[in-house]
Scaffold this active site. Structure first.
Site, PDB file in Angstrom:
ATOM      1  N   CYS A   1      35.101 128.319  71.680  1.00 25.84           N
ATOM      2  CA  CYS A   1      34.564 128.258  73.041  1.00 25.84           C
ATOM      3  C   CYS A   1      35.378 127.285  73.871  1.00 25.84           C
ATOM      4  O   CYS A   1      36.309 126.648  73.376  1.00 25.84           O
ATOM      5  CB  CYS A   1      33.101 127.829  73.035  1.00 25.84           C
ATOM      6  SG  CYS A   1      32.855 126.175  72.338  1.00 25.84           S
TER       7      CYS A   1
ATOM      8  N   ASP B   1      77.785  84.413  56.653  1.00 24.04           N
ATOM      9  CA  ASP B   1      77.160  84.140  55.364  1.00 24.04           C
ATOM     10  C   ASP B   1      78.177  84.512  54.283  1.00 24.04           C
ATOM     11  O   ASP B   1      79.016  85.400  54.494  1.00 24.04           O
ATOM     12  CB  ASP B   1      75.889  84.990  55.230  1.00 24.04           C
ATOM     13  CG  ASP B   1      75.283  84.888  53.853  1.00 24.04           C
ATOM     14  OD1 ASP B   1      75.028  83.754  53.409  1.00 24.04           O
ATOM     15  OD2 ASP B   1      75.085  85.937  53.207  1.00 24.04           O
TER      16      ASP B   1
END
Length: 955
Positions: A212, A641
Site C-alpha cells: 500500500c 624513523d
C-alpha cells in the site's frame, strides 16, 4: 571463547530475528550467533579477548531492541523508535486518539527515540557514528569563482552547517554538519534554488513486499533519513525505487540493508545510471558543444551582415547575399534564436542568482549581451533618432559564441584533470566469484560481504581484500607497490583487491569490501584531496566574493563617464563612427562587463591542485589535501624513523667470514642447523640466508637455547655452538683472533656471532637490519635540495650512528623513547624548522601529527597512515623527494595561474575603459580574450602531467 544466552525484547517477526542476528554477527570477535524468535533468545559465542558481553548487548540496543531483564517485552517491533510506528499509522485511517494510545503503549525507547536510529549506516566498530555528519555533493552549472562563493555562502547560512567547501574544478561541495538540524535534502534544495544542479550516484532497486501507499512512505522516509542519501523515489506499481546518494558516505549495500531492515526485500537492478558523475560531466561537454555549434551557425551570418553594413565594397561584391544578411529583421530573428537557445543558460543563471541575492559571471554576460540585443531590437522597431541606425546584433551573438567556446574548452579541460580518479577506478574488478552452498556463483562486487569465500583464477583481478585460505599463486601487485615482479601468496597471506592473479587458482576469505578496501580508500583519499582547497586559494575566494559587484559598479561609472565626458573629449563620432553618446557608452560598459570574467582566477588553484594530487596518486603518492600540498614546498628538515623506514625492519644475513680454510657454505650451513629450531629473529635471518643460497639445512638434535649467549645443538655427533664471545670462552675457546673483524662488523651496526664445532671456531656470522634499496639515494637527493636530514630511533647510539653513516645522515637522535619522538620534533620546530616526519609504525603516529607534514609509508600501520598528510604507497623513500618537488611544481603553477589571471584583469579592465587612450576594443574581441584567459590558465596547469618523479628519472 565464551558462550552466552541473552533475552531480547521486542522481536515479533522474522524481520526482527534477522536484524538482531545480523547486528550481532557483524561484531569483530563473534564466532557464532543464533537467534530464536519463539523464545526471544539469542545464543552467542565470542572471543572475550576481542569483545565483551556488554558490547553484544549494546549493539542489540542500538538496533532498536532491549534486553528482557531491562524492560518488559514490547508487543510491537521498534527498530527505529517512534518513526516506524508513526509512519505505518500515517498511512492508515486511524483517528488521533488511537494514535496516541498506540504510542503510549510502546516501550520507553519508543517514546524517546535516540538521535541515532537503527537505519543510520553502521560505523566500522558496529556502533553509531559521531554526531557530526559529512557529505559530498556533485554540483553542476558552476562557471567561475563567484559561483563557488555563492554556493558556499548559501550553504553556510543553513542552521547546522559547520563547514561548506565548494571546488569549481571537481564540481563538488563537501559539507560538515549537524544531522539533527540539517540534512542532504536542504543542501540539494539550497543549491538548486541558487540556480545550480546537483548530481550524485544513483541506484535503482527492485523492492518486494510493498502492499500500500504507507509502505512506499515508510521506505522513502526511512531511506531519506540515511546519512548520504540525497533523494528517494519509490513506485508501488512497478516495485522500483530510485535512490540518489553520496558514495563517500553510504554504499548500495547499506541502502539495500536499510530497506530489508524496515521489513521489505530489495535487490539492485544492474546497468542503470552506473556513473552519474561521469555522465553529468560528459553531458555538460556535449551540451556546450551543441551550444557552440548552434551559436556559430546562427552568429556568423549575423556578424557578417553587421560588418557588411559598414563595408561598402563587400556589399557591392555580393549585393544579394549581403543585403539579405544585413536585413534588420533577419538579424533580429537569428539574434533572438541565439539568445533563446545557446544564450539561455546565462540569462537563466543570472535570474536564479538575483532572486536569491547572488551574483556570478552569468550576470555580467547577461547584462552585456542583453544590453546590446535590447538596444538593437529597439532600434529595429522604434525610431530612436540619429546615431541609432547601426545595429549591434552581431556584437551580442558573437559575445555568446565566444563565451560558449570558452565554457566548452573549460569543460573539456576539467574532464582531463580527473584522469587520475578514472585510472584508479578502472583498476577495480566488476564481479566476484564466491562460494555459496558449495557452488561457485558470480556476483557483482557490491554483493561481496566480509567472510565470503572468493575464488580467483589465473589472469583475473581480485575483487576485494582478504586472506588466502586455500591454494597458492603469484600476484602482480604493481598497482599498489610499483614492483613488477609477482609476489608469492600462500595460505594465511593477505591479498589486496585490484591486484592481478598471475599463475594458480586459489580461494581467499574476504576481509575488507566496498569502501573499506585498500583501493577504495586510496580513491577516497584522492577525491578528498582534489576537492579540498589550498590556503592560497583564499586570495582567489576573497577576490571572487566581491568581484562581480565591483565590476558592475565600474561598468556603470564607465557608462556615465563616456556618456557625459569621454564621448566628446576623444571625438568618438569621428574616430569610431558611433554618432550616439549613449551607444558608445553602452558598448564600453558591455566590454568592461565581458572582459572582467573571474573564471581564470577561480580555476587557477583548483585545477593545479587536482592535477598535482592526481599526478601523485598515479605514482603512489597520496597527498591528503591542498593544505598539505602547499605546506610541503616549505619543508627544510626531514626526520626519518629508522626501523621499517630507512631500514627493512627485519634482520638479514650480511656477512659470513670463515676461518681455517672452511668454506662459507659450510659455516652458514652449521649456523642454520643451530638456528633451525629457534624462533629468534636473528636465527630466522640466518636460516633464510642459507635457504636463499640454496643450501640444504639438515636437522640437528638436542637444541638448547642459552639465554643471553646463544644456542647449542648436536649435529652428526658433533656439538655446534653459535653465539657470543662469552659463549665461546665459557666453552674453552679463545675468540680473541677474531675480535678485529667482529668489532668492524659491530661498528657497522651488525650483530656478529661466532660459530664453533667440537670446540673449534669455524668463523663469524653477522646479521643486521639492512637499509632499504633507495634510502641512501633519497637522503642524497634531499641534501642536494638543501634540506636537513635527521634520523630518530630508540636503538642504541652505536647502532644508530652506524646506520646513519651508511645512509649519509649527519644528525642522529638515538635512544629516543616512542612517546618522546613527538617532543623531539617539537624541539626542531621551536628552532624555526619546517619539519616533515617520515615513519611507518604506531609509535610514529604522535610525531607524524606533530610535524608540519607527516609522511607515512604504505607498508606501515593504519594508525600511521591515518596520522599522516602524505602516504607513500610504493614504500620508496625517493617519493619523499618527489612529494616536495611535486608540491613546488604545483604551487608554481598556482602562482603562475593567479598571476596571469590577475594580470589579465588588471590590464583588461583599464583597456576596456579606454584608460590607455582612444584605442577601444570591441565587445566580441573582449569575449574571445576572456575565453582564452581561462583556457590558458587551465592548459598551463595541465602541463604538470609531464612532471617526472625522481625514480622515473633514474634509468
Amino acid at each position: 571463547m565464551e558462550d552466552v544466552r541473552i533475552k531480547v525484547a521486542g522481536m515479533t517477526c522474522q524481520h526482527c530475528q534477522m536484524r538482531v542476528h545480523d547486528a550481532i554477527a557483524a561484531l569483530d570477535g563473534v564466532t557464532m550467533v543464533k537467534v530464536d524468535l519463539e523464545t526471544g533468545e539469542a545464543t552467542v559465542s565470542y572471543d572475550s579477548s576481542k569483545i565483551d558481553l556488554e558490547h553484544v548487548k549494546q549493539v542489540v540496543r542500538d538496533t532498536g531492541y532491549q534486553m528482557a531483564e531491562e524492560v518488559e517485552v514490547c508487543p510491537v517491533p521498534t527498530p527505529d523508535g517512534v518513526k516506524l510506528m508513526t509512519e505505518v499509522m500515517a498511512g492508515m485511517p486511524v483517528d488521533a486518539e488511537v494514535k496516541d494510545e498506540a504510542l503510549q503503549a510502546g516501550p520507553k525507547s519508543a517514546q524517546s527515540p535516540p538521535p541515532e536510529t537503527a537505519l543510520s549506516p553502521p560505523s566500522k566498530t558496529g556502533f553509531p557514528s559521531d554526531r557530526t555528519g559529512k557529505t559530498t555533493i556533485g554540483v553542476t552549472g558552476m562557471t567561475c569563482a563567484s559561483c563557488v562563493q555563492n554556493i558556499e555562502k548559501g550553504l553556510g547560512k543553513l542552521p547546522g552547517v559547520i563547514k561548506a567547501v565548494v571546488n569549481l574544478t571537481t564540481e563538488k561541495a563537501v559539507l560538515e554538519y549537524d544531522p539533527a538540524q540539517v540534512g542532504p535534502e536542504q543542501f540539494t534544495k539550497t543549491i538548486t534554488d541558487l540556480g545550480y544542479g546537483v548530481v550524485g550516484e544513483s541506484v535503482t532497486l527492485h523492492i518486494t513486499g510493498m502492499t500500500c501507499a504507507s509502505c512506499v512512505q515508510n521506505i522513502e522516509r526511512g531511506l531519506g533519513k540515511l546519512e548520504g542519501v540525497l533523494k528517494v523515489s519509490v513506485n508501488l506499481t512497478t516495485e522500483k525505487g530510485t535512490v540518489e546518494y553520496d558514495p563517500g558516505r553510504i554504499t548500495v549495500h547499506d541502502i539495500i540493508k536499510a530497506v530489508t531492515d524496515i521489513g521489505y526485500g530489495a535487490e539492485e537492478i544492474k546497468g542503470v545510471d552506473a556513473d552519474r558523475e561521469r555522465e553529468a560531466r560528459e553531458k555538460e561537454i556535449l551540451s556546450q558543444k551543441r551550444n557552440l555549434i548552434l551559436a556559430l551557425i546562427l552568429a556568423v551570418p549575423v556578424s557578417v551582415g553587421e560588418m557588411g553594413q559598414n563595408i561598402a565594397p563587400l556589399v557591392n561584391a555580393i549585393p544579394g547575399i549581403m543585403g539579405f544578411l544585413g536585413n534588420d529583421y533577419f538579424q533580429f530573428i537569428f539574434a533572438t534564436l541565439v539568445m533563446l537557445l545557446p544564450g539561455r543558460q546565462f540569462f537563466s543563471g543570472a535570474y536564479k542568482g538575483l532572486i536569491h541575492g547572488a551574483t556570478d559571471m552569468n550576470l555580467l554576460i547577461a547584462a552585456g549581451t542583453g544590453s546590446a540585443y535590447l538596444i538593437s531590437t529597439a532600434s529595429v522597431f522604434l525610431d530612436l533618432g540619429a546615431g541609432f541606425e547601426h545595429k549591434y546584433f552581431g556584437t551580442a551573438v558573437m559575445l555568446i559564441a565566444f563565451i560558449v567556446l570558452g565554457r566548452y574548452m573549460e569543460a573539456n579541460s576539467r574532464g582531463k584533470t580527473s584522469e587520475a580518479i578514472k585510472k584508479l577506478m578502472g583498476l577495480q574488478a566488476r564481479t566476484a566469484r564466491i562460494v555459496m552452498d558449495k557452488t561457485e556463483r558470480e556476483v557483482p562486487i557490491e554483493d561481496v560481504k566480509p567472510g565470503d569465500i572468493v575464488v580467483v583464477r589465473p589472469g583475473e583481478k581480485l575483487p576485494v581484500d582478504g586472506i588466502v585460505v586455500e591454494g597458492r599463486s603469484a600476484l602482480d601487485e604493481s598497482m599498489l607497490t610499483g614492483e613488477s615482479i609477482p609476489v608469492e601468496k600462500n595460505v594465511g597471506n593477505e591479498v589486496i583487491g585490484a591486484t592481478i592473479n598471475k599463475t594458480g587458482s586459489f580461494k581467499y576469505r574476504a576481509t575488507r569490501v566496498g569502501s573499506d578496501t585498500a583501493l577504495a580508500q586510496i580513491i577516497k583519499l584522492v577525491e578528498d584531496a582534489q576537492t579540498s582547497k589550498a590556503p592560497i586559494q583564499r586570495i582567489a575566494d576573497i577576490v571572487a566574493g566581491h568581484f562581480i559587484v565591483t565590476v558592475m559598479s565600474i561598468a556603470l561609472v564607465a557608462f556615465f563617464y563616456w556618456y557625459f565626458i569621454g564621448f566628446e573629449r576623444l571625438d568618438i563620432a569621428a574616430n569610431y563612427g558611433i554618432a550616439s553618446p549613449f551607444l558608445a557608452a553602452l558598448l564600453i560598459a558591455i566590454t568592461v562587463l565581458v572582459i572582467a570574467c573571474p573564471c581564470a582566477v577561480g580555476l587557477a588553484t583548483p585545477i593545479a591542485v587536482m592535477v598535482g594530487t592526481g599526478k601523485g596518486a598515479e605514482n603512489g603518492i597520496l597527498i591528503k589535501g591542498g593544505e598539505a600540498l602547499e605546506t610541503a614546498q616549505n619543508l627544510d628538515t626531514i626526520v626519518f624513523d629508522k626501523t621499517g623506514t630507512l631500514t627493512r625492519g627485519e634482520p638479514q644475513l650480511t656477512d659470513v667470514a670463515p676461518v681455517g680454510g672452511v668454506s662459507e657454505d659450510t659455516v652458514l650451513m652449521l649456523a642454520a642447523v643451530a638456528e633451525k629450531g629457534s624462533e629468534h629473529p636473528l636465527g630466522e635471518a640466518i636460516v633464510k640466508g642459507a635457504a636463499d643460497r640454496k643450501i640444504d639445512i639438515p636437522n640437528g638434535q638436542d637444541f638448547n637455547a642459552i639465554a643471553g649467549h646463544g644456542v647449542q645443538v648436536t649435529y652428526e655427533g658433533s656439538r655446534v655452538l653459535l653465539g657470543t664471545r662469552k659463549l665461546m670462552t665459557d666453552n674453552g675457546m679463545d675468540p680473541a683472533p677474531l675480535n678485529n673483524s667482529m668489532e668492524a662488523m659491530e661498528n657497522d651496526g651488525k650483530t656478529a656471532m661466532l660459530i664453533a664445532k667440537d670446540n673449534e671456531i669455524m668463523g663469524v656470522i653477522a646479521v643486521a637490519d639492512t637499509l632499504k634499496e633507495h634510502s641512501a639515494e633519497a637522503v642524497r637527493y634531499l641534501q642536494e635540495m638543501g634540506i636537513t636530514t635527521v634520523m630518530i630511533t630508540g636503538d642504541n647510539r652505536l647502532t644508530a650512528e652506524a646506520i646513519a653513516r651508511q645512509v649519509g645522515i649527519d644528525r642522529v637522535l638515538a635512544e629516543v623513547l616512542p612517546q618522546d619522538k613527538a617532543a623531539e620534533v617539537k624541539k626542531l620546530q621551536a628552532k624555526g624548522a619546517k619539519v616533515a616526519m617520515v615513519g611507518d609504525g604506531i609509535n610514529d603516529a604522535p610525531a607524524l601529527m606533530q610535524a608540519d607534514i607527516g609522511i607515512a609509508l604504505g607498508s606501515g600501520t593504519d594508525v600511521a597512515m591515518e596520522s599522516a598528510q602524505i602516504v607513500l604507497i610504493k614504500d620508496d623513500l625517493r617519493d619523499v623527494v618527489s612529494s616536495i618537488e611535486l608540491s613546488k611544481r604545483t604551487m608554481g603553477k598556482i602562482k603562475q595561474g593567479l598571476f596571469w589571471a590577475f594580470a589579465y584583469n588588471t590590464a583588461g579592465i583599464p583597456l576596456a575603459l579606454g584608460v590607455f587612450g582612444p584605442y577601444l576594443i570591441a565587445p566580441a574581441l573582449a569575449a574571445l580574450f576572456m575565453a582564452m584567459s581561462s583556457v590558458s590558465v587551465t592548459a598551463n596547469a595541465l602541463l604538470l602531467r609531464r612532471f617526472k618523479l625522481k625514480r622515473q628519472e633514474v634509468v
